[in-house]
Design an enzyme around this catalytic site. Sequence first.
Site, PDB file in Angstrom:
ATOM      1  N   CYS A  83       0.853  -1.194   0.000  1.00 35.38           N
ATOM      2  CA  CYS A  83       0.000   0.000   0.000  1.00 35.38           C
ATOM      3  C   CYS A  83       0.886   1.241   0.000  1.00 35.38           C
ATOM      4  O   CYS A  83       1.920   1.279   0.651  1.00 35.38           O
ATOM      5  CB  CYS A  83      -0.895   0.034   1.237  1.00 35.38           C
ATOM      6  SG  CYS A  83      -2.373  -0.946   1.104  1.00 35.38           S
ATOM      7  N   HIS A  84       0.431   2.248  -0.733  1.00 35.03           N
ATOM      8  CA  HIS A  84       1.166   3.507  -0.780  1.00 35.03           C
ATOM      9  C   HIS A  84       0.857   4.348   0.456  1.00 35.03           C
ATOM     10  O   HIS A  84      -0.300   4.426   0.873  1.00 35.03           O
ATOM     11  CB  HIS A  84       0.745   4.312  -2.018  1.00 35.03           C
ATOM     12  CG  HIS A  84       1.148   3.671  -3.302  1.00 35.03           C
ATOM     13  ND1 HIS A  84       0.402   2.691  -3.909  1.00 35.03           N
ATOM     14  CD2 HIS A  84       2.228   3.864  -4.085  1.00 35.03           C
ATOM     15  CE1 HIS A  84       1.002   2.309  -5.017  1.00 35.03           C
ATOM     16  NE2 HIS A  84       2.120   3.004  -5.155  1.00 35.03           N
ATOM     17  N   MET A 120      -8.359   0.556   0.938  1.00 34.04           N
ATOM     18  CA  MET A 120      -7.705  -0.171   2.029  1.00 34.04           C
ATOM     19  C   MET A 120      -7.695   0.651   3.309  1.00 34.04           C
ATOM     20  O   MET A 120      -7.830   0.100   4.405  1.00 34.04           O
ATOM     21  CB  MET A 120      -6.279  -0.576   1.636  1.00 34.04           C
ATOM     22  CG  MET A 120      -6.228  -1.614   0.522  1.00 34.04           C
ATOM     23  SD  MET A 120      -7.289  -3.053   0.788  1.00 34.04           S
ATOM     24  CE  MET A 120      -6.662  -3.687   2.327  1.00 34.04           C
ATOM     25  N   ASP A 135     -12.098  -4.943  22.140  1.00 30.64           N
ATOM     26  CA  ASP A 135     -11.126  -4.872  23.226  1.00 30.64           C
ATOM     27  C   ASP A 135     -11.663  -4.088  24.418  1.00 30.64           C
ATOM     28  O   ASP A 135     -11.493  -4.496  25.566  1.00 30.64           O
ATOM     29  CB  ASP A 135      -9.826  -4.241  22.736  1.00 30.64           C
ATOM     30  CG  ASP A 135      -8.775  -4.172  23.829  1.00 30.64           C
ATOM     31  OD1 ASP A 135      -8.505  -5.220  24.456  1.00 30.64           O
ATOM     32  OD2 ASP A 135      -8.231  -3.080  24.067  1.00 30.64           O
TER      33      ASP A 135
END
Length: 166
Positions: A83-84, A120, A135
Site C-alpha cells: 500500500c502507498h 484499504m 477490546d
Amino acid sequence: MTEKSSPATALTHLDAQGQAHMVDVAAKPQTVREAVAVATVVMQAQTLATIEAGDAPKGDVLGTARIAGIMAAKQTAHLIPLCHPLPIQKVEVQITPDAALPGYTIQATVKIKAETGVEMEALTAASVAALTLYDMAKGLEKSIEIRGIRLLKKTGGKSGDYRADL
C-alpha cells in the site's frame, strides 16, 4: 499448468521476475477519491446497554474505537504490504448503535486527492475500530462478534465508481 497473463489481465503487483513490488503511480493524475467501508459488531443486549449508558469498565468504548479507526486509516501503509503511504485529507468513523442486532454498525469514510485510491484505508479504519470496540468491551462479554467487513462504495480514479449491493 500455468496460464500466461495477457496485458489486460497482467498482475500489477508482480515485476517481470514474479517478485512483489509496489506499483508506480507517479504518472497517474491526482483525482479526488473517497471510499466507505463498514463493519458490524454484534453483542448481547445487556452489553450494548452498558456501553450506551457509559458504564463500561474500560471507559469510553465508542470514543476510543473512533480514534483507533482514524489512526488506523493513517497507518495503513505500515500494515498492508504494497500500500502507498497517502496524504489523507479526511477520515470519519461513525459508530451507530443498533438494538435489532444488538450491537453497532461502524462506517469509515476516507477521502483524498491523490494518484491512488483509499479503499484499504477505509477497510482498515472500520476493522480496527471494530477490534478496539471488542477490546474495550471484552470485560463485559467475550462472545462479541465482528462481522461483515466490506467496502460499501468508492469514487474516483481510473476504475470509476463502485457501490455495493445492499
